[in-house]
Scaffold this motif. Structure first.
Motif, PDB file in Angstrom:
ATOM      1  N   UNK A  64       0.833  -1.195   0.000  1.00  0.00           N
ATOM      2  CA  UNK A  64       0.000   0.000   0.000  1.00  0.00           C
ATOM      3  C   UNK A  64       0.872   1.252   0.000  1.00  0.00           C
ATOM      4  N   UNK A  65       0.273   2.333  -0.482  1.00  0.00           N
ATOM      5  CA  UNK A  65       0.899   3.646  -0.434  1.00  0.00           C
ATOM      6  C   UNK A  65       0.107   4.531   0.518  1.00  0.00           C
ATOM      7  N   UNK A  66       0.812   5.389   1.207  1.00  0.00           N
ATOM      8  CA  UNK A  66       0.156   6.389   2.046  1.00  0.00           C
ATOM      9  C   UNK A  66       0.809   7.733   1.777  1.00  0.00           C
ATOM     10  N   UNK A  67      -0.009   8.715   1.454  1.00  0.00           N
ATOM     11  CA  UNK A  67       0.458  10.073   1.199  1.00  0.00           C
ATOM     12  C   UNK A  67      -0.183  10.990   2.239  1.00  0.00           C
ATOM     13  N   UNK A  68       0.621  11.860   2.813  1.00  0.00           N
ATOM     14  CA  UNK A  68       0.060  12.829   3.743  1.00  0.00           C
ATOM     15  C   UNK A  68       0.802  14.147   3.602  1.00  0.00           C
ATOM     16  N   UNK A  69       0.116  15.203   3.952  1.00  0.00           N
ATOM     17  CA  UNK A  69       0.699  16.530   3.822  1.00  0.00           C
ATOM     18  C   UNK A  69       0.093  17.496   4.811  1.00  0.00           C
ATOM     19  N   UNK A  70       0.816  18.577   5.069  1.00  0.00           N
ATOM     20  CA  UNK A  70       0.376  19.606   5.992  1.00  0.00           C
ATOM     21  C   UNK A  70       0.852  20.954   5.476  1.00  0.00           C
ATOM     22  N   UNK A  71      -0.070  21.901   5.382  1.00  0.00           N
ATOM     23  CA  UNK A  71       0.253  23.270   4.987  1.00  0.00           C
ATOM     24  C   UNK A  71      -0.184  24.192   6.111  1.00  0.00           C
ATOM     25  N   UNK A  72       0.727  25.038   6.600  1.00  0.00           N
ATOM     26  CA  UNK A  72       0.436  25.931   7.716  1.00  0.00           C
ATOM     27  C   UNK A  72       0.746  27.364   7.340  1.00  0.00           C
ATOM     28  N   UNK A  73       0.010  28.286   7.940  1.00  0.00           N
ATOM     29  CA  UNK A  73       0.209  29.713   7.705  1.00  0.00           C
ATOM     30  C   UNK A  73       0.145  30.422   9.042  1.00  0.00           C
TER      31      UNK A  73
END
Length: 799
Positions: free
Chosen positions: A432-441
């Motif tokens: 399996x693949x798992x992609x995660x991301x976070x964008x903060x300001x």
């Protein structure tokens, strides 16, 4: 003045619009080039402003871009008996975060791919620890609720470290020994280390404590008849397993032009074995009664073995004004377990049923085959990560900063299981693949220092969006926002809110099957038992929605780093989604009859503890904390020309007191089932308090801590009530460095590098008190806590 404020507010709104407008980033102010390390620590003495004042530009070596909320200096670091940076952070957790959570780490003001590599470094490698404000998480791309600390290392450091440690209960029966050795070098922006450790822990048998024989063991003993005379069943079952472990790690960081490259490698191996019962083979005699014989001298066992390798590469540095870090990591873990379940007496029983001469002689039993369930798994993880942060606009109240964090993971799992009773192998593979991301300001709205809306103080807004996607599963999205407001320099109020659609991650869905033996209390049989717990993935999980609200108030009436008071509130509401299996109680067993497995006699044999689907979950808690830090001032000097003696080692006192009040903790598994209230009959205490005190200086120190749990109770079958009375546990520790205390001739000797430590857990050998309807005489001290008071001796030396 009346017109100034509207103009500032209008400019603030205009700057925000420009910053988020397409191509608006061209107006973002580029950060000034960082001063070299030499310029930071040795500024040009001739540099001056037009008025003739000396101007020092650049940040201190290792300093973060954001000013620290408080600084833990070298004197305070020396006052703790911790040996490594990781141990130091654990002991200072309550000073960093009133909730006691582990913080995220920066190293010399920068985020690195694997900060864990610094945790084995000696604490002497630290110049200071800077606790950053709560807004730092958004600036550096961490989860919004995390606290961030910056580890500022010394520019030059080199040391060999050898540490030996022995821990044992004062009641005897068990011993844990550890030996660690490492080499650590820091030379400016270059650092490297190499280390190894070995550990060995002995088994603690039931026969070494005053605990009653379990009914299941007594049944086996009765089946032996006269052959069971003089046999102690408790000798064949352990309360804690024996184990041994070995580990190795190495890492290096070195500048490559304007960048910093890192490589690390680690490997580990661990084995454990736990005796789980008498090796009794039982057949049914012609008359129908059970008849048994010891089939071996050694007890049945549950054996575990795991081996792991992990390696990583990273490159960090500035790219077009962004501070970036790109990393790749690979890890593989091999795990095996074998659990003896008994002996195959099928052929022998058939001979008896066919009329074999009875009773059987010992020589007629033969060598019965031992039946063993087996598990094996191989798990591989490939991880590619990218983080980037920078100021994107220069607003009137300060720079607006953004950060981006992206991760791509590939999981490969191969597992197999052998069922001894069925004599059958089964297995599964998962990729399996798992992609995660976070964008903060991070958006500064008001600032006293910049003179922008300064009548309301300092106000910063942070916003973040995150996602997680596992192949063949729905995408998890989370949006969150927070406001940090400081109407005065000694006050900070932070409020945060997040909402997400909760979806399971890879481990929850497809993690390899694991089985371990846990010691739990069986309310149905009124006894502590050793039970097989099963963990792993549950592909039937489904998502839901979750909302989280928090508010934290911090007061520092005497300035940062002295006295701090914290008050926090947390509320979480989940509808649908995922939860861990609650602690075993009669209510939980009734809700999960397929997860709690008993044999025909009623003995608890298996708890399937994989993650579960729930209808709803709600929790609320209130936390309060008070922390204090004081460092002795140097003695007054008669003349300004004199300097404080370098031998002066100030005393430092740190103390913290925290209290957690659980207001609500409820789970509803399915709409048709009653709500499980952990605070009302579920065994969870409403109140918990923790205290910690540390007094020390370089070369000498002592610490004391205590934890208190309030009363709780569990509702049993038929309205029975099990009451858990309030309990308190005290711990005491101390260390001495003889060379620092007694050395006087100035010549370096071997004793100068020697450090001796002692730590006593559960100083007064206290225990919980459980009032049980079925045990009017109560539970013995060893049933509740077999270890009791433990004492650990540590010897550390460096050269």
């Amino acid at each position: 003045m009346a017109r100034t404020r509207p103009v500032q507010a209008a400019s603030l709104v205009f700057a925000c619009v420009v910053a988020v407008w397409p191509n608006g980033s061209v107006l973002a102010k580029e950060p000034a080039p960082a001063a070299t390390s030499e310029a930071r620590e040795n500024p040009d003495p001739h540099a001056s402003d037009p008025a003739g004042h000396i101007v020092v530009k650049g940040r201190r070596w290792g300093q973060a871009e954001i000013a620290a909320e408080s600084v833990i200096d070298e004197n305070a670091i020396d006052s703790f008996s911790a040996t490594t940076i990781g141990e130091l952070l654990d002991r200072m957790a309550s000073l960093i975060d009133s909730r006691g959570q582990s913080p995220e780490l920066l190293v010399n003001g920068k985020r690195i791919t694997n900060p864990a590599e610094l945790k084995d470094y000696p604490k002497e490698a630290l110049a200071r620890i800077a606790v950053l404000p709560k807004t730092a998480a958004a600036v550096y791309g961490f989860e919004p609720e995390k606290r961030v600390v910056n580890l500022e290392l010394k520019r030059k450091f080199a040391s060999w470290q050898i540490q030996s440690e022995v821990e044992m209960p004062t009641a005897g029966g068990r011993r844990n020994a550890t030996l660690r050795m490492g080499r650590f070098i820091i030379d400016g922006d270059t650092r490297w280390n190499i280390g190894a450790n070995v550990a060995d822990e002995t088994e603690l048998l039931r026969s070494e404590r005053q605990v009653p024989v379990q009914p299941a063991a007594q049944t086996l003993l009765d089946a032996l008849g006269a052959g069971g005379a003089g046999i102690d069943p408790n000798r064949y079952e352990s309360l804690f397993p024996r184990s041994n472990a070995q580990g190795f790690n190495a890492s290096v960081t070195h500048p490559v032009g304007a960048f910093s490259a890192s490589a690390n490698f680690s490997a580990g191996r661990r084995e454990s074995a736990q005796t789980i019962g008498m090796p009794v083979a039982i057949v049914q005699a012609p008359a129908g009664e059970d008849y048994g014989l010891l089939a071996a001298e050694e007890a049945l066992e549950n054996r575990q073995r795991s081996e792991s390798i992990s390696t990583g590469l990273s490159l960090s540095g500035p790219v077009e004004g962004w501070q970036t870090s790109l990393g790749f990591r690979y890890s593989v873990n091999w795990a095996k377990s074998a659990r003896d379940v008994g002996y195959d007496v099928t052929p022998l029983q058939q001979r008896i049923d066919d009329g074999a001469e009875w009773p059987l002689g010992a020589d007629q039993w033969g060598n019965l085959p031992l039946l063993t369930d087996r598990l094996a798994s191989t798990s591989e993880v490939y991880n590619l990560s990218l983080t980037a942060s920078r100021p994107v606009a220069d607003l009137p109240a300060g720079p607006m900063r953004t950060s981006v964090s992206l991760n791509a993971n590939r999981f490969l799992t191969n597992s197999s299981y052998f069922d001894a009773d069925a004599n059958q192998w089964s297995g599964s593979r998962s990729s399996r693949y798992q992609f995660d991301g976070l964008v903060s300001l991070s958006l500064p709205v008001a600032s006293r220092g910049a003179g922008v809306l300064d009548e309301i103080g300092d106000l910063t807004a942070t916003m973040s969006g995150a996602f997680r996607k596992v192949t063949k599963a729905k995408t998890n999205y989370r949006l969150s926002g927070a406001l940090d407001w400081s109407p005065a320099s000694f006050v900070n109020l932070r409020t945060a809110y997040s909402r997400e659609n909760v979806e399971p991650g890879y481990e929850q869905l497809f993690g390899p099957r694991m089985e371990i033996v846990n010691r739990v209390f069986d309310f149905r049989r009124d006894e502590y038992v050793q039970v097989l717990y099963r963990f792993g993935g549950n592909p039937d999980l489904a998502g839901g929605t979750a909302q989280n609200l928090s508010a934290d108030l911090s007061l520092m009436p005497f300035g940062p780093g002295s006295v701090m008071f914290n008050l926090g509130y947390r509320r979480s509401v989940t509808n649908g989604g995922i939860s861990s299996l609650p602690d075993l109680t009669p209510v939980v067993e009734a809700a999960f009859p397929d997860r709690i497995i008993r044999d025909p006699s009623g003995k608890l044999v298996l708890v399937d503890a994989r993650a579960i689907r729930i209808a709803s979950e709600r929790s609320q808690r209130l936390t309060t904390g008070l922390s204090f830090r004081w460092t002795e001032k140097p003695p007054a000097l008669p003349s300004e020309a004199e300097e404080v003696s370098p031998a002066f080692a100030p005393w430092t006192v740190t103390a913290s007191l925290t209290h957690q009040w659980s207001l609500q903790s409820q789970t509803q598994i399915r709409p048709e089932l009653a709500i499980i209230d952990r605070l009302e009959g579920g065994g969870q205490a409403r109140h918990r308090a923790d205290f910690q005190l540390n007094v020390g200086r370089k070369g000498l120190g002592a610490s004391a801590s205590a934890s208190w749990n309030g009363p709780a109770y569990v509702l049993g079958a038929g309205g029975a009530i099990y009451r858990y009375w309030p309990s308190t546990m005290f711990n005491l520790g101390g260390f001495i460095e003889p060379g620092s205390i007694f050395g006087a001739d100035g010549q370096k000797k071997w004793i100068d590098a020697l450090k001796l430590s002692v730590d006593i857990q559960n100083l007064f050998d206290s225990r919980k008190v459980i009032e049980s309807p079925g045990r009017p005489d109560g539970f013995s001290r060893d049933e509740l806590d077999p270890l009791g008071r433990t004492i650990r001796f540590t010897i550390n030396t460096s050269f």
